[in-house]
Design an enzyme around this catalytic site. Structure first.
Site, PDB file in Angstrom:
ATOM      1  CG  HIS A 147      -1.522   3.455   0.777  1.00  0.00           C
ATOM      2  ND1 HIS A 147      -1.830   4.637   1.342  1.00  0.00           N
ATOM      3  CD2 HIS A 147      -2.496   3.006  -0.142  1.00  0.00           C
ATOM      4  CE1 HIS A 147      -2.818   5.102   0.321  1.00  0.00           C
ATOM      5  NE2 HIS A 147      -3.066   4.315  -0.272  1.00  0.00           N
TER       6      HIS A 147
ATOM      7  CG  HIS B  42       3.781  11.290   2.599  1.00  0.00           C
ATOM      8  ND1 HIS B  42       3.643  11.740   1.394  1.00  0.00           N
ATOM      9  CD2 HIS B  42       2.732  10.707   3.077  1.00  0.00           C
ATOM     10  CE1 HIS B  42       2.178  11.294   0.935  1.00  0.00           C
ATOM     11  NE2 HIS B  42       1.848  10.660   1.972  1.00  0.00           N
TER      12      HIS B  42
ATOM     13  CG  ASP C 115      -0.833   6.414   8.594  1.00  0.00           C
ATOM     14  OD1 ASP C 115      -2.026   6.464   8.497  1.00  0.00           O
ATOM     15  OD2 ASP C 115      -0.273   6.537   7.487  1.00  0.00           O
TER      16      ASP C 115
HETATM   17  N1  COA Z   1      12.229   4.781   8.661  1.00  0.00           N
HETATM   18  C1  COA Z   1      13.470   4.721   8.273  1.00  0.00           C
HETATM   19  N2  COA Z   1      13.766   5.095   7.156  1.00  0.00           N
HETATM   20  C2  COA Z   1      13.024   5.331   6.283  1.00  0.00           C
HETATM   21  C3  COA Z   1      11.642   5.342   6.380  1.00  0.00           C
HETATM   22  C4  COA Z   1      11.184   5.402   7.610  1.00  0.00           C
HETATM   23  N3  COA Z   1       9.775   5.252   8.008  1.00  0.00           N
HETATM   24  N4  COA Z   1      11.188   6.049   5.067  1.00  0.00           N
HETATM   25  C5  COA Z   1      11.966   6.059   4.377  1.00  0.00           C
HETATM   26  N5  COA Z   1      13.381   5.845   4.749  1.00  0.00           N
HETATM   27  C6  COA Z   1      14.471   5.804   4.060  1.00  0.00           C
HETATM   28  C7  COA Z   1      14.771   4.667   3.144  1.00  0.00           C
HETATM   29  O1  COA Z   1      15.021   3.414   3.942  1.00  0.00           O
HETATM   30  C8  COA Z   1      15.757   5.409   2.242  1.00  0.00           C
HETATM   31  O2  COA Z   1      16.929   5.238   2.877  1.00  0.00           O
HETATM   32  P1  COA Z   1      18.226   5.264   1.817  1.00  0.00           P
HETATM   33  O3  COA Z   1      18.111   6.470   0.932  1.00  0.00           O
HETATM   34  O4  COA Z   1      19.263   5.072   2.680  1.00  0.00           O
HETATM   35  O5  COA Z   1      17.994   3.966   1.053  1.00  0.00           O
HETATM   36  C9  COA Z   1      15.222   6.726   2.269  1.00  0.00           C
HETATM   37  O6  COA Z   1      14.621   6.965   3.508  1.00  0.00           O
HETATM   38  C10 COA Z   1      14.242   7.092   1.266  1.00  0.00           C
HETATM   39  O7  COA Z   1      12.893   6.380   1.441  1.00  0.00           O
HETATM   40  P2  COA Z   1      12.241   5.704   0.127  1.00  0.00           P
HETATM   41  O8  COA Z   1      11.791   4.453   0.386  1.00  0.00           O
HETATM   42  O9  COA Z   1      12.753   5.779  -1.124  1.00  0.00           O
HETATM   43  O10 COA Z   1      10.923   6.612  -0.027  1.00  0.00           O
HETATM   44  P3  COA Z   1       9.457   6.468  -0.375  1.00  0.00           P
HETATM   45  O11 COA Z   1       9.000   7.654  -1.191  1.00  0.00           O
HETATM   46  O12 COA Z   1       9.542   5.510  -1.542  1.00  0.00           O
HETATM   47  O13 COA Z   1       8.748   5.782   0.692  1.00  0.00           O
HETATM   48  C11 COA Z   1       7.101   5.816   2.588  1.00  0.00           C
HETATM   49  C12 COA Z   1       7.651   6.676   1.146  1.00  0.00           C
HETATM   50  C13 COA Z   1       5.944   6.460   2.931  1.00  0.00           C
HETATM   51  C14 COA Z   1       6.740   4.195   1.627  1.00  0.00           C
HETATM   52  C15 COA Z   1       7.993   5.338   3.536  1.00  0.00           C
HETATM   53  O14 COA Z   1       8.680   6.603   3.893  1.00  0.00           O
HETATM   54  C16 COA Z   1       7.669   4.303   4.600  1.00  0.00           C
HETATM   55  O15 COA Z   1       7.711   3.108   4.355  1.00  0.00           O
HETATM   56  N6  COA Z   1       7.509   4.725   5.589  1.00  0.00           N
HETATM   57  C17 COA Z   1       6.928   4.250   6.523  1.00  0.00           C
HETATM   58  C18 COA Z   1       5.521   3.644   6.298  1.00  0.00           C
HETATM   59  C19 COA Z   1       4.555   4.660   6.621  1.00  0.00           C
HETATM   60  O16 COA Z   1       4.472   5.484   7.601  1.00  0.00           O
HETATM   61  N7  COA Z   1       3.576   4.792   5.677  1.00  0.00           N
HETATM   62  C20 COA Z   1       2.336   5.820   5.631  1.00  0.00           C
HETATM   63  C21 COA Z   1       2.577   6.885   4.573  1.00  0.00           C
HETATM   64  S1  COA Z   1       1.343   8.047   4.893  1.00  0.00           S
END
Ligand code: COA
Length: 429
Positions: free
Chosen positions: A269, A308, A364
């Protein structure tokens, strides 16, 4: 014209049920009438992480993740970032639903400024922390401690008292943040200056040195204001959901804000901007970018600052920030990690793995680079997120506790543990 309802046939019993549709949703409680027999509890929905569940009706912030739209009270974020003259306008807008006219703005600023001071004992709380304490830990604890200084805050349904705590919190969070930094650095505190804007005052409290000619650079003041605007609210994200859930127990807003800030701290987050810089440091040079991308695709970690839950096209805040970065670097000199970030973005945006999963730079990805260029220490980034978000949290909290449809937040569970079993004495285990 189709009827606004859903007909559900329960194949276990053959019974059909009609469930009304309103605002594109069905009311989950309506499903409880779907039972196999009179003893049955009734059907529930299972939605870990609230992937498809609306938990509130809100008039504050609108997001369309597919179209990359973010609006506060109807105003597009791009327009607010371009035209707003000071962060107080955003605080007023989020809280009251309308942009302030000059008289309302002056009144709002006067009220908030009247609370821009910390009780001496609050300073002692900050001083109780080690010099190397994470500033977010200091921030969360000190915000929570404020509730002990203002016990009247528990009267959350008294409008005057409630609003006083809201103004207090908005005024005090930047001071707590700045004093946490000055304490860590062993520097004397700088009192809030009521003549300065919210953003300039914060920079001044953080970085003012012995030089009597010290002045906040107007470009940096403007950049921080825009960053504050972009971070002020984001509808029902993890921290805001925490704010509402905690607030639903009718605890005072200091305790709820501390809880929301704790949720924000996590690396998925508001902690992501700090994690981006750690990642860029780890990558080290442009040459290492392809290998790093390969390791992400291999499942060995994430590309921080990408992806996101809601934005699946682009994050409109990231677009504004990227432009802002150029303005800031023109004053501070370029952040050497920018080249690595640009290369990461370039490769990731062309890569099938990221395209298929709709992973784009989020707010971010570049904000950390700007904060670093402005001189904020790395572990301070989530605090920079929490300061403006406090106005959003409080707007959402107020809306929540005044919403007649809301009750104490209390999800259901699917119990998977043991059925009843007899107690086992110690010597038999
Ligand atoms: N880098 C690489 N792979 C990523 C990724 C990232 N930053 N974010 C998501 N993925 C991949 C996941 O591994 C998943 O792959 P799969 O389908 O092969 O299992 C797919 O994309 C879907 O991801 P998921 O975790 O289900 O998405 P989410 O909507 O639950 O998560 C976040 C959203 C923001 C938590 C996630 O994208 C993340 O952890 N990002 C990095 C942290 C970040 O920048 N957070 C700030 C948000 S403003």
């Amino acid at each position: 014209m189709a009827k606004d309802s859903l007909t559900i046939t329960d194949n276990r019993t053959g019974t059909a049920y009609e469930v009304p549709i309103a605002d594109g949703t069905i009311n989950a409680i309506d499903l409880r009438k779907i039972k196999t027999d009179a003893e049955d509890f009734g059907l529930m929905t299972y939605d870990p992480a609230f992937m498809n569940t609306a938990s509130v009706r809100s008039k504050i912030t609108f997001i369309d993740g597919d179209k990359g739209i973010l609006r506060y009270r109807g105003y597009p974020i791009e327009q607010l970032a371009e035209h707003v003259g000071c962060f107080d306008e955003i605080g007023y807008l989020l809280l009251n639903g309308e942009l302030p006219n000059p008289k309302q703005l002056t009144e709002f600023q006067k009220t908030v400024n009247s609370h821009a001071i910390l009780h001496e004992n609050v300073k002692k709380i900050i001083e109780g922390f080690r010099h190397d304490a994470h500033p977010m830990g200091v921030f969360i604890s000190t915000v929570a401690a404020l509730s002990t200084f203002y016990p009247e805050a528990k009267n959350i349904f008294d409008q005057e008292i409630r609003r006083r705590q809201i103004y207090r919190l908005i005024a005090k969070v930047p001071i707590i943040a700045a004093y946490a930094y000055r304490h860590a650095m062993g520097l004397p505190y700088v009192a809030a200056d009521q003549e300065m804007s919210y953003a300039a005052n914060f920079i001044n409290m953080m970085f003012r040195n012995g030089d009597k000619n010290y002045a906040v650079h107007p470009v940096l003041e403007h950049a921080l204001m825009v960053l504050f605007i972009l971070h002020a609210d984001h509808e029902q994200n993890c921290g805001t959901n925490a704010m509402r859930a905690i607030g639903s127990s009718h605890v005072d807003p200091y305790a709820a804000t501390a809880g929301a800030a704790a949720a924000l701290w996590g690396p998925l987050h508001g902690g992501a901007n700090e994690a981006v810089l750690h990642m860029l440091n780890q990558i080290g040079t442009i040459e290492n970018v392809p290998a790093f991308i390969a390791s992400v695709k291999d499942g060995k970690g994430k590309l921080m600052g990408f992806g996101h839950r809601v934005y699946k096209n682009f994050d409109p805040r990231a677009t504004v920030i990227k432009r802002l970065a150029d303005e800031v670097f023109a004053v501070t000199g370029q952040n050497p990690r920018l080249k690595i970030a640009l290369e990461l973005e370039r490769i990731a945006l062309e890569d099938e793995y990221f395209i298929k999963r709709k992973l784009y730079p989020n707010v971010d990805f570049y904000s950390g680079l700007i904060y670093q260029a402005m001189g904020f220490p790395l572990d301070f980034y989530p605090v920079l997120f929490a300061i403006p978000r406090t106005a959003g949290w409080l707007s959402q909290w107020e809306e929540h506790i005044l919403d007649q449809e809301q009750k104490i937040a209390r999800p259901r569970q699917i119990y998977l543990g043991y059925d009843e079993r007899p107690w086992v004495p110690m010597d038999k285990r």
